[in-house]
Write an enzyme that holds these catalytic residues in place. Structure first.
Site, PDB file in Angstrom:
ATOM      1  N   HIS A   3       0.755  -1.172  -0.029  1.00 43.62           N
ATOM      2  CA  HIS A   3      -0.120   0.010  -0.001  1.00 43.62           C
ATOM      3  C   HIS A   3       0.951   1.146  -0.024  1.00 43.62           C
ATOM      4  CE1 HIS A   3      -3.965  -2.142   1.772  1.00 43.62           C
ATOM      5  NE2 HIS A   3      -3.228  -2.634   0.577  1.00 43.62           N
ATOM      6  N   GLU A  36       0.931   3.846   1.717  1.00 39.00           N
ATOM      7  CA  GLU A  36       1.215   4.378   3.100  1.00 39.00           C
ATOM      8  C   GLU A  36       2.427   3.335   3.651  1.00 39.00           C
ATOM      9  OE1 GLU A  36      -3.410   4.375   3.279  1.00 39.00           O
ATOM     10  OE2 GLU A  36      -1.735   3.476   1.958  1.00 39.00           O
ATOM     11  N   CYS A  94      -6.497   1.614   5.236  1.00 36.90           N
ATOM     12  CA  CYS A  94      -7.100   0.477   5.614  1.00 36.90           C
ATOM     13  C   CYS A  94      -6.369   0.084   6.988  1.00 36.90           C
ATOM     14  CB  CYS A  94      -6.479  -0.744   4.742  1.00 36.90           C
ATOM     15  SG  CYS A  94      -4.968  -1.350   4.972  1.00 36.90           S
TER      16      CYS A  94
END
Length: 334
Positions: A253, A255, A280
């Protein structure tokens, strides 16, 4: 601040201008349709700034010189005659272009009530005139509308309804001219997202400390693996629904990439993570673990609450990004 208004015949440019003049302390500026580098730059010479509400100029350079000297005041013009005029205006950081348009049938109905001193045309004549105004090969103004930062669709039936819609939009917001820090970093996150090749969703992230970028990230497969859009992640390429088969997903992801890029030693108290999509649950746990102080996100996600609970318990401030509206804006209808 200088707002330029462009758009179709009887779309409502002057009504929008009048509203800003009457309610937000704007003053009108007029530009001669025959742009000439010669002659007196100020077509009506008045003494003092506070003494006038309208002023006219023979060329765009003179108008810009005047606005630059009086940059703290609010100005508005509907006289953007061609691309050359617009190009000159767009060079100035205090300028914003707003277009106003409406369905052609509605604009035709408005024609008899306008300030034009002409015999109202029938619908066919009006459509031909409108098409010439917008799409003429040399002088059509559709290209100007294409450059507008805010594009208003004015289907309102009364001035009071129009004024109410404009009040909510707040065109005079100075943040439209220069992005604040939230806007700046979120735009960088969105730019980072453009590098993503994930078949499911593009996501970008920026990690910031003391208003300095520490790292950026976007989602995709790990280094040396095939890109997601080349079949690198079977789960994404199979079109799995949100939340299904996450344990088989090979994509990192945005992040996570930003955190890996920064490293724990560069993430200190006060660090802020900007992400164009709500993190998430898995990312929220990692964000909390490394000591991020605040998360700013733009778009929601299907498991917001679970991740939000992690942030709350972990002492991470959570905030949704809400910039001034731009792009296509439908004003209130009938």
């Amino acid at each position: 601040m200088l707002i330029g208004l462009c758009g179709g015949i009887c779309a409502g440019k002057n009504s929008v201008a009048d509203y800003l003049v009457d309610n937000h302390d704007f003053s009108r500026l007029h530009l001669s349709q025959e742009v000439s580098p010669l002659g007196n730059p100020y077509m009506n010479e008045l003494n003092g700034v506070a003494a006038f509400r309208e002023r006219s100029f023979s060329n765009v350079d003179a108008l810009l010189e005047f606005v630059t000297k009086h940059w703290k005041q609010r100005w508005i013009t509907t006289d953007i005659w061609n691309e050359q005029v617009l190009e000159s205006l767009l060079r100035r950081p205090s300028f914003i272009l707003v277009s106003v348009d409406a369905p052609v049938s509605l604009r035709w109905q408005r024609f008899p009530g306008t300030r034009y001193n002409q015999i109202p045309p029938n619908l066919e004549e009006f459509v031909l005139r409108s098409d010439d105004h917008l799409y003429h090969q040399q002088k059509g103004l559709a290209c100007l509308i294409d450059c507008a930062e805010v594009r208003l669709i004015n289907q309102t039936s009364s001035l009071s309804t129009l004024h109410s819609a404009l009040a909510q939009l707040n065109l005079a917001n100075e943040e439209r001219l220069r992005p604040n820090w939230d806007q700046y970093f979120m735009q960088l996150a969105s730019l980072a997202a453009q590098r993503s090749n994930c078949m499911k969703r593009r996501v970008g992230c920026v990690l910031v400390r003391e208003k300095r970028v520490v790292s950026t990230g976007y989602n995709g497969t790990p280094r040396n693996l095939r890109n997601c859009n080349e079949g690198g992640c079977p789960r994404c390429n199979a079109g799995q629904k949100t939340g299904v088969g996450l344990s088989t997903c090979l994509c990192i992801h945005a992040e996570e990439n930003a955190l890996l890029e920064a490293g724990r030693e560069r993430i200190r108290e006060g660090s802020i993570l900007y992400c164009d999509t709500f993190p998430c649950l898995t990312c929220s746990v990692k964000i909390t673990q490394v000591g991020i102080s605040e998360v700013v996100y733009s778009q929601g996600y299907s498991i917001d609450q679970a991740a939000a609970d992690v942030f709350e318990e972990g002492g991470v401030k959570l905030r949704q990004f809400s910039p001034p509206r731009k792009g296509l804006v439908h004003l209130a209808g009938k």
